[in-house]
Design an enzyme around this catalytic site. Structure first.
Site, short mmCIF file in Angstrom:
data_model
loop_
_atom_site.label_atom_id
_atom_site.label_comp_id
_atom_site.label_asym_id
_atom_site.label_seq_id
_atom_site.Cartn_x
_atom_site.Cartn_y
_atom_site.Cartn_z
N ASP A 1 0.21 -7.46 12.29
CA ASP A 1 1.36 -8.32 12.55
C ASP A 1 0.93 -9.75 12.85
O ASP A 1 -0.26 -10.06 13.01
CB ASP A 1 2.19 -7.75 13.72
CG ASP A 1 1.34 -7.22 14.87
OD1 ASP A 1 0.18 -7.66 15.00
OD2 ASP A 1 1.83 -6.37 15.62
N ASN B 1 6.61 0.30 25.86
CA ASN B 1 7.88 0.88 25.41
C ASN B 1 7.70 1.77 24.18
O ASN B 1 8.68 2.17 23.56
CB ASN B 1 8.89 -0.24 25.10
CG ASN B 1 8.45 -1.13 23.94
OD1 ASN B 1 7.39 -0.92 23.35
ND2 ASN B 1 9.26 -2.12 23.61
N GLU C 1 9.69 -2.18 17.18
CA GLU C 1 10.30 -1.99 18.50
C GLU C 1 11.25 -0.78 18.48
O GLU C 1 11.70 -0.36 17.42
CB GLU C 1 11.10 -3.24 18.88
CG GLU C 1 10.26 -4.51 18.97
CD GLU C 1 9.46 -4.61 20.25
OE1 GLU C 1 9.14 -3.57 20.86
OE2 GLU C 1 9.11 -5.75 20.63
N HIS D 1 6.19 0.94 21.34
CA HIS D 1 6.13 0.30 20.02
C HIS D 1 4.73 0.43 19.43
O HIS D 1 3.75 0.52 20.16
CB HIS D 1 6.62 -1.15 20.05
CG HIS D 1 5.73 -2.15 20.69
ND1 HIS D 1 6.18 -3.37 21.18
CD2 HIS D 1 4.39 -2.17 20.93
CE1 HIS D 1 5.18 -4.05 21.66
NE2 HIS D 1 4.08 -3.34 21.53
P1 PGA Z 1 -2.05 -4.20 24.64
O1 PGA Z 1 -0.81 -4.18 23.67
O2 PGA Z 1 -3.21 -3.69 23.85
O3 PGA Z 1 -2.21 -5.66 25.00
O4 PGA Z 1 -1.73 -3.34 25.81
C1 PGA Z 1 -0.55 -3.06 22.88
C2 PGA Z 1 0.73 -3.24 22.13
O5 PGA Z 1 1.65 -3.91 22.64
O6 PGA Z 1 0.84 -2.70 21.01
#
Ligand code: PGA
Length: 241
Positions: free
Chosen positions: A67, A136, A143, A138
């Site tokens: 992304d 959450n 999302e 995702h």
């Molecule tokens: P993080 O993010 O590795 O910074 O915890 C993971 C994500 O949001 O996919």
């Protein structure tokens, strides 16, 4: 899903890096699906160490990233183009022309998204897809929603994600509100998915991903449908697994 318990973040990083290094050694032309965020940084550090100390060769590897923030150019310090160069690409011998990150400045979003999916398909999918998971549930910026997005698309980031990512920006206001994210079809085209998670904040999402229904309200639950998923996580993240 195969669960690999790890004692701590360093152990997660080491285990993930060993698998990716083996993949690259066995198949020098591997296609690696790469992720940003805090979680994979330790894995990249280990792979950089393998490159310097063990001659791990990335010269034939191709990569595709999940992304990019919409509106950020590759030289913006919070862009994922910049993140990948800083944390990985600049320290190994991968050719930058073999790396792919969605174009956050595109004027034609639907064309860019369609071309990104076509590019991943033309590479034959990824050999290994590295993933983190949002608090959450995702994956990439897919999302929680009422359906699983199949293709690469522009997404409105939800408040939880904006708050979680504000730690990387001077203020929450500066976090972009949209991103281009790889969709589930390309993510699931990976031959092996390596999902990394560390710390108690990930426990609820990991528990639901493994035991909950396949439901787009918990996007990572779609991984239950993939035949080859390895979750590498510490005990805090696996507390509800
Ligand atoms: P993080 O993010 O590795 O910074 O915890 C993971 C994500 O949001 O996919």
């Amino acid at each position: 899903m195969q669960i690999r318990y790890s004692v701590d973040y360093a152990d997660i990083s080491r285990k993930a890096a060993l698998i990716i290094a083996a993949q690259v050694q066995i198949k020098p032309h591997s296609v690696l699906g790469l992720a940003t965020g805090s979680t994979p940084i330790g894995t990249y550090k280990e792979l950089i160490r393998f490159h310097h100390e063990e001659d791990l060769d990335f010269s034939k590897v191709k990569s595709v990233n999940l992304d990019e923030y919409y509106g950020l150019g590759p030289d913006h310090e919070q862009s994922y183009h910049y993140f990948m160069r800083q944390n990985f690409f600049d320290h190994i011998n991968i050719h930058l022309e073999n790396t792919h990150v969605p174009d956050g400045l595109t004027a034609d979003v639907s064309k860019t998204c369609a071309e990104y999916d076509a590019m991943v398909a033309s590479l034959g999918g990824t050999d290994i897809q590295l993933l983190g998971i949002g608090d959450n549930g995702h994956i990439a910026f897919n999302e929680p929603h009422s359906f699983f997005f199949a293709n690469t698309h522009l997404v409105d980031l939800n408040e939880e994600t904006i708050k979680a990512n504000a730690r990387f920006f001077a203020s929450e206001n500066e976090v972009p509100r949209q991103a281009i994210t790889m969709g589930m079809r390309s993510i699931l085209s990976a031959k092996l998915i390596l999902l990394l998670a560390s710390g108690p904040k990930k426990a609820a999402a990991i528990g639901q991903m493994i035991h909950g229904p396949v439901d787009p309200q918990l996007p990572a639950s779609i991984l239950q449908l993939h035949p080859n998923v390895m979750v590498i996580a510490d005990r805090e993240a696996l507390a509800l697994a």
